[in-house]
Design a protein around this motif. Structure first.
Motif: not given
Length: 433
Positions: A337-354
């Motif tokens: 449903s969604y394109e990758p985005l950088d959510a590392s600020y919330f989930f940590g460095p492993q979430a820089d493209s989720v």
């Protein structure tokens, strides 16, 4: 579903029975802001953890100031309430909160599940010498932006707040009747150049209620107020799903609700935060000064920080939990449903493209352009807000008022239909997982 117990029932329960107050937990929360099944489940869980029975008296409010007045002036003995960030500031200033002792016996402490980003933002709350993280635990958070209908509004236009000034949308714009949210959002946007150049910083700007800044925002609001069809507290998202409005300056949680409801009837609604920046808001659990069952209050807050409960509350309300971690990220990820985005600020460095919902978790670059609200010069802001709204009534406003009044009877039915739909969506989502 838990039957909500109102004050009259509470009075009967407590009449001449003060010792029972140790086994009653009074919770005061926003309306439609929890999976109500969790209320019953907490009662069972609490007895399992402590060996003590508890019964919840659950009541709701629609305005921060209503809740605050009951506690500050009425000395109501609520054990847990859920104010917004700026009200937490005010309650700390007025010594209305008890510190949150992290004593849960043999029960795990789930409070550290709150995302470090959120704890960092709570550090910025002006606690008047107190750290807000010692007195409150974040519950939900979100942003201020634009809900829009791409059938009528070009997506590219919503990249700027100036879309509100387009005369083509006259009479089709709704504004959240929330002066602090809108003031902060527009103040940040109107100072974007100074922020980018380093002339001003976001943290200081968020406290700025100088005459110059208030006039700057007021003039901007006046530049498009003739386009505003109504100033809404809650009906805006439904007006969007009925195509009675094309844009709504509102909260991300309302946007997600509207997007979900619109999808049920084959309509496309979207949400965007303009590139100039906006405001971030937070609600958090606190234990008021006059609480009677502090132990159960602590356990209730701890219970709400369990990842599985945070997920359920998000699924049922459309708002975003302050709880982070891998379990939340896994639940919210949806590559289809969604394109990758950088959510590392919330989930940590492993979430820089989720692949997560950008309405709920904006990209890091967007969040960097947003600041939080504070409890600053309420009187001056209210006067400004009153001046802006005072001359803005139009035929569109009165039409919307009539529509809202005419729909009051239907609203009761809609409320239960809405909850039923959310339960169905929640069940489908859990089956997919």
């Amino acid at each position: 579903m838990k039957k909500i117990l109102y004050l009259a029932v509470a009075a009967l329960m407590l009449w001449g029975c003060s010792e029972d107050r140790d086994h009653i937990l009074k919770v005061y929360n926003w309306a439609d802001y929890i999976d109500e099944d969790l209320i019953d489940e907490f009662e069972v869980w609490y007895e399992e953890q402590t060996g003590e029975p508890v019964e919840i008296i659950y009541q709701t409010f629609d305005i921060n100031e209503t809740m605050l007045s009951k506690i500050e002036l009425g000395h109501e003995d609520y054990d847990v309430v859920c104010p917004s960030d700026y009200i937490i500031e005010r309650m700390l200033k007025n010594d209305l909160l008890l510190p949150l002792e992290r004593d849960f016996g043999n029960t795990p402490d789930y409070l550290d599940n709150v995302a470090p980003y959120i704890r960092g933002m709570f550090d910025e709350i002006d606690g008047h010498g107190k750290n807000a993280n010692d007195y409150s635990v974040a519950y939900m958070w979100g942003t201020v932006g634009l809900i829009y209908n791409p059938k009528y509004v070009d997506e590219a236009e919503t990249a700027s707040w100036d879309v509100l000034r387009n005369p083509a949308y006259k009479g089709k714009v709704l504004m959240k009747d929330a002066f602090r949210d809108i003031y902060t959002s527009l103040l940040i946007a109107l100072n974007r150049e100074a922020l980018d150049s380093g002339e001003k910083d976001m943290r200081s700007l968020a406290f700025d209620t100088s005459e110059e800044s208030i006039k700057l925002v007021e003039d901007y609001l006046n530049s498009f107020k003739e386009s505003v069809a109504g100033w809404e507290a809650d009906f805006g998202k439904e007006q969007m799903t009925k195509e009675l409005a094309w844009m709504n300056l509102s909260w991300s949680g309302d946007a997600q609700w509207a997007i979900d409801e619109a999808a049920e009837i084959g309509m496309d609604l979207r949400y965007n935060i303009p590139e100039e920046g906006s405001a971030i808001w937070f609600d958090g659990w606190v234990i008021p000064k006059y609480a009677k069952n502090v132990k159960a209050a602590r356990y209730f807050i701890n219970f709400m920080c369990m990842p599985e409960n945070a997920i359920r509350n998000m699924d049922m309300t459309g708002y975003v939990s302050a709880i982070g971690g891998d379990e939340i990220l896994e639940s919210m990820s949806d590559p289809e449903s969604y394109e990758p985005l950088d959510a590392s600020y919330f989930f940590g460095p492993q979430a820089d493209s989720v692949c997560v919902n950008p309405t709920m978790y904006p990209d890091h670059s967007t969040i960097e352009r947003c600041g939080m609200m504070h409890d600053t010069d309420t009187e001056a802001l209210l006067k400004m807000w009153s001046r802006v709204k005072g001359d803005s009534a139009s035929v569109w406003t009165y039409t919307l008022i009539c529509l809202v009044l005419g729909g009051l009877v239907a609203a009761v039915v809609i409320k239960y239909v809405r909850k039923a739909r959310r339960k169905k969506r929640y069940a489908r989502k859990r089956r997919r997982k």
